[in-house]
Design an enzyme around this catalytic site. Structure first.
Site, PDB file in Angstrom:
ATOM      1  CE  LYS A   1      80.453  47.995  69.379  1.00  0.00           C
ATOM      2  NZ  LYS A   1      79.297  47.098  69.223  1.00  0.00           N
ATOM      3  CG  ASN A   2      76.873  50.095  69.276  1.00  0.00           C
ATOM      4  OD1 ASN A   2      77.544  49.249  68.665  1.00  0.00           O
ATOM      5  ND2 ASN A   2      76.571  49.967  70.559  1.00  0.00           N
TER       6      ASN A   2
ATOM      7  CB  CYS B   1      75.675  36.966  72.487  1.00  0.00           C
ATOM      8  SG  CYS B   1      75.011  38.413  73.272  1.00  0.00           S
TER       9      CYS B   1
ATOM     10  NE  ARG C   1      72.245  41.531  72.406  1.00  0.00           N
ATOM     11  CZ  ARG C   1      73.312  42.169  71.924  1.00  0.00           C
ATOM     12  NH1 ARG C   1      74.495  41.645  72.040  1.00  0.00           N
ATOM     13  NH2 ARG C   1      73.158  43.332  71.329  1.00  0.00           N
TER      14      ARG C   1
ATOM     15  CG  ASP D   1      76.392  49.222  75.365  1.00  0.00           C
ATOM     16  OD1 ASP D   1      76.068  48.073  75.708  1.00  0.00           O
ATOM     17  OD2 ASP D   1      76.111  49.702  74.247  1.00  0.00           O
TER      18      ASP D   1
ATOM     19  NE  ARG E   1      82.669  41.896  68.348  1.00  0.00           N
ATOM     20  CZ  ARG E   1      81.562  41.184  68.398  1.00  0.00           C
ATOM     21  NH1 ARG E   1      81.490  40.139  69.180  1.00  0.00           N
ATOM     22  NH2 ARG E   1      80.510  41.518  67.682  1.00  0.00           N
TER      23      ARG E   1
HETATM   24  N1  EPU Z   1      64.753  42.523  72.650  1.00  0.00           N
HETATM   25  C1  EPU Z   1      63.754  41.605  72.512  1.00  0.00           C
HETATM   26  N2  EPU Z   1      63.353  41.266  71.253  1.00  0.00           N
HETATM   27  C2  EPU Z   1      63.914  41.813  70.149  1.00  0.00           C
HETATM   28  C3  EPU Z   1      64.941  42.766  70.286  1.00  0.00           C
HETATM   29  C4  EPU Z   1      65.346  43.107  71.563  1.00  0.00           C
HETATM   30  O1  EPU Z   1      63.236  41.087  73.486  1.00  0.00           O
HETATM   31  O2  EPU Z   1      63.493  41.448  69.041  1.00  0.00           O
HETATM   32  C5  EPU Z   1      65.232  42.884  73.995  1.00  0.00           C
HETATM   33  C6  EPU Z   1      66.678  42.489  74.230  1.00  0.00           C
HETATM   34  O3  EPU Z   1      66.795  41.140  74.592  1.00  0.00           O
HETATM   35  C7  EPU Z   1      67.089  43.429  75.331  1.00  0.00           C
HETATM   36  C8  EPU Z   1      66.302  44.695  74.989  1.00  0.00           C
HETATM   37  O4  EPU Z   1      65.247  44.293  74.129  1.00  0.00           O
HETATM   38  O5  EPU Z   1      66.663  42.945  76.558  1.00  0.00           O
HETATM   39  C9  EPU Z   1      67.108  45.790  74.306  1.00  0.00           C
HETATM   40  O6  EPU Z   1      67.840  45.260  73.216  1.00  0.00           O
HETATM   41  P1  EPU Z   1      68.152  46.134  71.917  1.00  0.00           P
HETATM   42  O7  EPU Z   1      67.397  45.586  70.774  1.00  0.00           O
HETATM   43  O8  EPU Z   1      67.954  47.572  72.253  1.00  0.00           O
HETATM   44  O9  EPU Z   1      69.707  45.848  71.713  1.00  0.00           O
HETATM   45  P2  EPU Z   1      70.500  45.697  70.342  1.00  0.00           P
HETATM   46  O10 EPU Z   1      69.913  46.570  69.321  1.00  0.00           O
HETATM   47  O11 EPU Z   1      70.661  44.263  70.046  1.00  0.00           O
HETATM   48  C10 EPU Z   1      72.179  47.645  70.775  1.00  0.00           C
HETATM   49  C11 EPU Z   1      73.671  47.801  70.879  1.00  0.00           C
HETATM   50  C12 EPU Z   1      74.150  47.141  72.166  1.00  0.00           C
HETATM   51  C13 EPU Z   1      73.468  47.847  73.340  1.00  0.00           C
HETATM   52  C14 EPU Z   1      71.950  47.751  73.187  1.00  0.00           C
HETATM   53  C15 EPU Z   1      71.179  48.498  74.260  1.00  0.00           C
HETATM   54  C16 EPU Z   1      74.489  47.873  68.607  1.00  0.00           C
HETATM   55  C17 EPU Z   1      75.277  47.221  67.529  1.00  0.00           C
HETATM   56  N3  EPU Z   1      74.315  47.169  69.740  1.00  0.00           N
HETATM   57  O12 EPU Z   1      71.925  46.260  70.760  1.00  0.00           O
HETATM   58  O13 EPU Z   1      75.558  47.380  72.238  1.00  0.00           O
HETATM   59  O14 EPU Z   1      73.852  47.239  74.555  1.00  0.00           O
HETATM   60  O15 EPU Z   1      71.564  48.299  71.895  1.00  0.00           O
HETATM   61  O16 EPU Z   1      71.534  49.832  74.262  1.00  0.00           O
HETATM   62  O17 EPU Z   1      74.061  48.996  68.463  1.00  0.00           O
HETATM   63  C18 EPU Z   1      77.797  46.856  72.703  1.00  0.00           C
HETATM   64  O18 EPU Z   1      78.111  47.777  71.928  1.00  0.00           O
HETATM   65  O19 EPU Z   1      78.639  46.302  73.472  1.00  0.00           O
HETATM   66  C19 EPU Z   1      76.413  46.413  72.748  1.00  0.00           C
HETATM   67  C20 EPU Z   1      76.046  45.240  73.246  1.00  0.00           C
END
Ligand code: EPU
Length: 429
Positions: free
Chosen positions: A22-23, A126, A131, A316, A408
């Site tokens: 998915k990701n 969320c 996030r 995850d 999802r």
């Molecule tokens: N963060 C910030 N500022 C930002 C972006 C992120 O502070 O602008 C923080 C977040 O709050 C968090 C950390 O950085 O504490 C890491 O977040 P990241 O940006 O890596 O997460 P994401 O890109 O929003 C993806 C996956 C998530 C997975 C995370 C971590 C997808 C669609 N989502 O989310 O997957 O948990 O990376 O590996 O790729 C899931 O599939 O259930 C899921 C939540």
């Protein structure tokens, strides 16, 4: 709303085909916005998030065609989709859509790179944490974008196109890295990303973009360098297998006992999780066809685990590991460092008899000899599946409510588990 009914206590035996990730699928579909040509993605899982993203991209003018199955094709293989962003008719993504799926915020990068403007709703918080998107905005600014925030929308513009720059992420962010990589492919000059996410999905996106004509090196390490190009072309790319689905079923087998081949799974995508699963007493074997997990008798040993960005133990899989250790012979500690509020499953696992105490970001799990079925519900995808795993190993019947969370991210979950002997069925509303 559909529910899932599980009668626990069966060992799992057989094989489970692992779907495309998915990701990885989500950013790959979004990357289709970067070219006028058609991007063909294979091994795409049938998931609610893919359908939702299809709608969001459709609103921007992207044509998505899903190829039918050929006669004789493996019914378990993923789908092939054709993403064609020949004419982008809109550069806005609204709150009602982006708030349903955070990853859709990432459209901001290709829209800005190709069209010079984008207006995309901020996704909001969320169930697993606040996030924010500040680092995604920072990355775009580092590439010369002008950003304004108005009425909950990020309005991004470039006067003369994006230009290469240096992006230093203060924390590892998967979405930030995807955004920076996509934007930089069409920027003028060279971009360096420091402290980039090393998740395999970033590597998959970069591989696909390179086939489209991008010049990206270092994806999979913490320093990625991108030489901007004028335009990208279409290509054909197969989505990598889902490491979180792999780890989830591996933990299910480690919990119920049995012997299952996870077909097409690739150990290097989740080595740290496989090491943890092996340390609980399950046997983990890489084969030519995938990964074989078995546990025959013997107790589940407790663990000490902290979630980390890749190659560490993934957030995850944290909820699923908590389910597994709830039946361990001893006390485990699991620390969540990525999302501050990703413990919604604790109270629901307690309904099945788990003994878990929370102290800040650390959960202490005192293993119990047995769990008992109960009605449960969950507020996010991975939490929901942790309840499914626990229910498979519990005595008696469990109903899991709010199944749409599972839909999802887990393709044909009941069918895959039932084929291995689980007593699991969907009750339609
Ligand atoms: N963060 C910030 N500022 C930002 C972006 C992120 O502070 O602008 C923080 C977040 O709050 C968090 C950390 O950085 O504490 C890491 O977040 P990241 O940006 O890596 O997460 P994401 O890109 O929003 C993806 C996956 C998530 C997975 C995370 C971590 C997808 C669609 N989502 O989310 O997957 O948990 O990376 O590996 O790729 C899931 O599939 O259930 C899921 C939540």
């Amino acid at each position: 709303m559909d529910r899932i009914r599980i009668v626990g206590g069966q060992k799992l035996a057989g094989s489970i085909p692992i779907s495309g990730a998915k990701n990885a699928t989500l950013p790959l579909m979004i990357a289709g916005l970067l070219t006028q040509d058609t991007l063909i993605l294979e091994n795409v899982p049938r998931l609610a998030d893919v359908v939702l993203l299809q709608r969001i991209l459709g609103n921007l003018g992207v044509d998505i065609m899903i190829a039918g199955k050929r006669a004789g094709a493996d019914p378990n293989s993923g789908r092939t989709i054709h993403v064609s962003a020949k004419n982008i008719v809109d550069t806005n993504a609204s709150y009602d859509l982006v708030s349903q799926m955070r990853a859709s915020f990432w459209v901001v990068a290709p829209l800005l790179a190709r069209m010079g403007e984008a207006k995309v709703s901020m996704p909001g918080g969320c169930a697993i944490g606040t996030r924010p998107v500040d680092l995604l905005i920072m990355a775009l600014q580092d590439l010369g974008a002008e950003i304004e925030i108005d009425g909950g929308y990020v309005i991004a513009r470039t006067k003369n196109g994006l230009r290469g720059g240096k992006i230093v992420f203060p924390t590892v962010t998967v979405g930030g890295t995807h955004t920076a990589v996509m934007a930089a492919t069409l920027a003028r000059g060279t971009t360096e990303i420091e402290n980039a996410a090393r998740e395999p999905e970033v590597g998959d996106l970069a591989d696909c973009l390179n086939k489209m004509g991008a010049k990206i090196s270092g994806a999979g390490t913490s320093r990625i360098v991108i030489e901007g190009v004028d335009k990208l072309n279409g290509t054909r790319h197969s989505v990598l297998p889902d490491r979180i689905e792999t780890g989830t079923y591996a933990m299910a087998v480690a919990m119920t006992g049995g012997d299952v081949l996870l077909q097409n799974a690739r150990p290097e995508l989740l080595q740290s999780a496989l090491d943890v699963i092996a340390s609980t007493g399950a046997s983990v074997t890489a084969t030519n066809e995938g990964i074989r997990i078995a546990r025959n008798g013997g107790q589940i040993a407790p663990v000490e685990v902290t979630t980390q960005p890749f190659p560490g133990f993934p957030t995850d899989l944290q909820a699923q590991l908590m389910a597994l250790t709830s039946r361990a012979n001893g006390t485990s500690h699991i620390t969540e460092t990525i999302f501050e509020n990703r413990f919604m499953h604790v109270q629901e696992l307690a309904r099945l008899g788990a003994r878990i105490k929370l102290d800040g970001e650390t959960a202490t799990i005192e293993g119990v000899p047995r769990l008992r079925g109960a009605p449960v519900m969950a507020t996010d995808l991975r939490a929901s599946v942790s309840l499914v795993i626990a229910a498979l190993a519990a005595e008696g019947e469990t109903t899991v409510n709010r199944v749409y969370h599972l839909d999802r991210g887990f393709e044909r979950l009941e069918a895959k588990l039932a084929a291995c002997g689980a007593q699991i069925e969907r009750l339609s509303a």
